[in-house]
Scaffold this motif. Structure first.
Motif, PDB file in Angstrom:
ATOM      1  N   GLN A   1       0.955  -1.186  -0.242  1.00 53.44           N
ATOM      2  CA  GLN A   1      -0.043   0.089  -0.094  1.00 53.44           C
ATOM      3  C   GLN A   1       0.940   1.091   0.093  1.00 53.44           C
ATOM      4  OE1 GLN A   1      -3.529   0.221   0.211  1.00 53.44           O
ATOM      5  NE2 GLN A   1      -3.411   2.325  -0.334  1.00 53.44           N
ATOM      6  N   ASN A   2       0.974   2.270  -1.003  1.00 47.20           N
ATOM      7  CA  ASN A   2       1.359   3.315  -1.044  1.00 47.20           C
ATOM      8  C   ASN A   2       1.169   4.275   0.141  1.00 47.20           C
ATOM      9  OD1 ASN A   2       3.349   3.279  -3.174  1.00 47.20           O
ATOM     10  ND2 ASN A   2       1.558   3.442  -4.720  1.00 47.20           N
ATOM     11  N   LEU A   3       1.805   4.985   0.806  1.00 49.75           N
ATOM     12  CA  LEU A   3       1.679   5.709   2.195  1.00 49.75           C
ATOM     13  C   LEU A   3       2.127   7.193   1.832  1.00 49.75           C
ATOM     14  CD1 LEU A   3       2.885   3.110   4.739  1.00 49.75           C
ATOM     15  CD2 LEU A   3       0.613   3.348   4.248  1.00 49.75           C
ATOM     16  N   SER A   4       0.929   7.889   2.250  1.00 47.43           N
ATOM     17  CA  SER A   4       1.382   9.575   2.367  1.00 47.43           C
ATOM     18  C   SER A   4       1.972   9.759   3.518  1.00 47.43           C
ATOM     19  CB  SER A   4      -0.052  10.435   2.018  1.00 47.43           C
ATOM     20  OG  SER A   4      -0.964  10.119   3.219  1.00 47.43           O
ATOM     21  N   LEU A   5       2.639  11.098   3.664  1.00 47.67           N
ATOM     22  CA  LEU A   5       3.188  11.419   4.933  1.00 47.67           C
ATOM     23  C   LEU A   5       2.060  11.523   5.951  1.00 47.67           C
ATOM     24  CD1 LEU A   5       5.902  13.892   3.970  1.00 47.67           C
ATOM     25  CD2 LEU A   5       6.462  11.718   5.066  1.00 47.67           C
ATOM     26  N   GLU A   6       1.051  12.001   5.806  1.00 48.27           N
ATOM     27  CA  GLU A   6      -0.075  12.040   6.424  1.00 48.27           C
ATOM     28  C   GLU A   6      -0.706  10.995   7.014  1.00 48.27           C
ATOM     29  OE1 GLU A   6      -4.773  13.440   6.435  1.00 48.27           O
ATOM     30  OE2 GLU A   6      -3.659  14.247   4.645  1.00 48.27           O
ATOM     31  N   THR A   7      -0.778   9.856   6.275  1.00 51.23           N
ATOM     32  CA  THR A   7      -0.992   8.591   6.616  1.00 51.23           C
ATOM     33  C   THR A   7      -0.089   8.103   7.629  1.00 51.23           C
ATOM     34  OG1 THR A   7      -2.251   7.944   4.408  1.00 51.23           O
ATOM     35  CG2 THR A   7      -1.721   6.131   5.874  1.00 51.23           C
TER      36      THR A   7
ATOM     37  N   ALA B   1       7.774  12.706  10.623  1.00 44.23           N
ATOM     38  CA  ALA B   1       6.274  12.785  10.794  1.00 44.23           C
ATOM     39  C   ALA B   1       6.090  13.366  12.004  1.00 44.23           C
ATOM     40  CB  ALA B   1       5.546  11.276  10.789  1.00 44.23           C
TER      41      ALA B   1
ATOM     42  N   PHE C   1      -3.082  15.480  11.634  1.00 44.56           N
ATOM     43  CA  PHE C   1      -1.910  15.396  10.597  1.00 44.56           C
ATOM     44  C   PHE C   1      -0.827  16.292  10.850  1.00 44.56           C
ATOM     45  CE2 PHE C   1      -4.414  18.561   8.844  1.00 44.56           C
ATOM     46  CZ  PHE C   1      -3.450  19.528   8.203  1.00 44.56           C
TER      47      PHE C   1
ATOM     48  N   ASP D   1       2.473  18.027   8.399  1.00 46.10           N
ATOM     49  CA  ASP D   1       3.228  18.628   7.368  1.00 46.10           C
ATOM     50  C   ASP D   1       4.642  18.254   7.442  1.00 46.10           C
ATOM     51  OD1 ASP D   1       0.963  19.919   6.694  1.00 46.10           O
ATOM     52  OD2 ASP D   1       1.496  21.529   7.935  1.00 46.10           O
ATOM     53  N   ILE D   2       5.311  18.048   6.167  1.00 51.90           N
ATOM     54  CA  ILE D   2       6.783  17.872   6.316  1.00 51.90           C
ATOM     55  C   ILE D   2       7.518  19.016   6.933  1.00 51.90           C
ATOM     56  CG2 ILE D   2       8.847  17.695   4.737  1.00 51.90           C
ATOM     57  CD1 ILE D   2       6.829  16.511   2.548  1.00 51.90           C
TER      58      ILE D   2
END
Length: 510
Positions: free
Chosen positions: A46-52, A68, A507, A509-510
């Motif tokens: 599963q591709n993962l975003s930084l938010e996830t 994170a 969530f 942010d970077i």
């Protein structure tokens, strides 16, 4: 992300989940996704975003990727939803702070039961640990065990943690009996304008304390031959000022009379705890305290801080502005009577369920309240705080969002702090009409047609929560950025509101 990296991250997540003793279904529920999605994540499919990744880190209380959790935490709120259900008021932030400082007086073991696990408590425990105190959260609980060293090592104090909380000022009273000379970092905390420490110093001079503030420190010298020869008259009826005087009086082997003392909830909690230490206090809940201290406190004690009236007001305000019926349990009614009376005058309806009962401290009166949705009208008179038993200064900001909900114009007068009223104008981004009359007064016109917005969290705890409550009322998706200040005073507020039907996601942010 490459397949190899996804696989390694998935393994980390799986191991962290198992360490937390969570099933895939339980983690999925925390993330508001499906069990099959969690399975794919752990298998590296599963591709993962930084938010996830940030949400997973929060759910598992572990760093999946360091970036994170090293950036500010934000909230995404889908507003315009009704709330329903039941929620308990948790124990008081300010009582927790007072009780933690009181442990500096005791050479024995102190156990604080059901303590608020908030950032403010974390900062104080970090400071205590750095000077040699052993602190331990008991397994599967919110009970904190505190064991002092033979002698505090003030030179090793964690100054970074100390400067992030104004509570460090409340170390003066306990430490003046243990050192002839010491220094503490200057106090921090919420940005509420200039707040003089002179009332503290005036009260503690009666115990031989002399303090000079310079170069970022309070430099304290103590003349142990000086003891109160007459009643101490506090120059302001402040909560922390009264607490510092009580700390000093507790280890004075004689009688100390304190006039113009605060009878507020956290002061009462401190008095009840000091009584367990063997200190005799007459006049608890009044403005005159008569304290019979002891030469030494060395006993194993446990204490249960009482419930938080400010959190209770937060939940009442959440119900009002979302037009919701919820049951708020364990409300410390003695410290909410003025607030509820003002709301009744504005047209609010509520019911007290059942009979009164007492908090685990055996003293504080509690009730369960069910709010009833309905329109409100603006009060005829301005709303302003007063020392207890008046409207609590920390509850005043919640009347800003309530006034924005009500029909008509309301004036709030925050005469204590220079800056806090200014922060309430942030409600305008969400559609409110808040007019700043001067640094202490705002005029609020309602009712508001709320709209979603993105807002940077104010640097003061209660105004920041007021913005969050307005976002619950505003249809659409709002974002509240950098919520550290909220975590200072509330434990899992977003999670608990979600259980009532809110939709709040964290969530980073970077």
């Amino acid at each position: 992300m490459t397949d190899d990296y996804l696989s390694r991250v998935g393994t980390l997540i799986r191991d962290a989940r198992r360490h937390k003793k969570l099933t895939q279904s339980e983690l999925a529920e925390a993330l508001q996704t499906s069990q099959s999605a969690v399975a794919r994540i752990e298998q590296g499919k599963q591709n993962l975003s930084l938010e996830t990744l940030a949400r997973i880190s929060e759910a598992l209380d572990t760093e999946v990727v360091a970036v994170a959790s090293s950036t500010p935490l934000n909230l995404r709120i889908k507003g315009g939803r009704k709330l329903s259900g039941e929620i308990d008021v948790r124990t008081s932030k300010n009582a927790a702070v007072a009780c933690l400082c009181a442990t500096l007086l005791n050479k024995g073991k102190t156990t604080l039961r059901n303590l608020a696990r908030i950032e403010e408590v974390n900062r104080i425990t970090e400071v205590l640990t750095s000077i040699g105190v052993k602190t331990r959260w008991l397994p599967d609980s919110s009970d904190l065990e505190i064991i002092p060293p033979a002698k505090f090592d003030l030179g090793a104090m964690d100054e970074t943690a100390a400067r992030r909380t104004r509570t460090i000022l409340m170390f003066l009273g306990p430490l003046l009996h243990q050192f002839d000379e010491f220094q503490l970092p200057n106090a921090g905390g919420c940005d509420l304008g200039s707040r003089t420490v002179e009332p503290h110093l005036y009260a503690l001079r009666a115990f031989g304390l002399d303090v000079v503030a310079s170069h970022g420190y309070y430099h304290a010298k103590v003349d142990p031959s000086v003891r109160p020869g007459k009643p101490i008259i506090l120059t302001e009826r402040g909560d922390t000022v009264t607490e510092n005087a009580l700390f000093a009086a507790a280890l004075h082997d004689g009688e100390t009379v304190i006039h113009n003392a605060s009878p507020n909830y956290m002061v009462q909690d401190l008095c009840f705890m000091l009584e367990k230490f063997g200190v005799q206090i007459d006049g608890v809940g009044t403005t005159t305290l008569r304290v019979r201290g002891v030469k030494e406190i060395n006993r194993d004690v446990e204490y249960h801080p009482s419930e938080d009236p400010i959190e209770a007001m937060t939940l009442v305000a959440a119900a009002v502005v979302t037009d919701s019926e919820i049951t708020i349990r364990r409300v410390p009614i003695e410290f909410m009577e003025i607030e509820l009376t003002l709301l009744e005058g504005m047209g609010m309806k509520y019911e007290i369920e059942g009979d009164e009962y007492t908090s685990a401290n055996g003293k504080t009166r509690l009730v369960d309240i069910t709010t009833k949705p309905g329109p409100l009208i603006a009060p005829k008179d301005k709303i302003h705080p007063m020392p207890f038993p008046g409207l609590n200064i920390d509850n005043l900001p919640f009347f800003a969002v309530i006034a924005a909900y009500a029909q008509g114009a309301t004036t709030l007068h925050d005469w204590v702090y220079e800056n806090r009223a200014i922060y309430l104008t942030e409600l305008n981004a969400l559609g409110a009409k808040v007019h700043l009359m001067d640094p202490h007064r705002v005029l609020i016109e309602g009712p508001t047609k709320w709209r979603a917005a993105e807002v940077m969290s104010p640097p003061a705890l209660r105004p920041a929560v007021v913005i969050l409550l307005a976002m619950l009322a505003a249809p659409g998706v709002s974002v509240l950025r950098n919520i550290y200040v909220i975590d200072r005073g509330y434990e899992e507020l977003d999670t608990r509101l979600n259980k009532l039907g809110a939709d709040i996601q964290t969530f980073r942010d970077i």
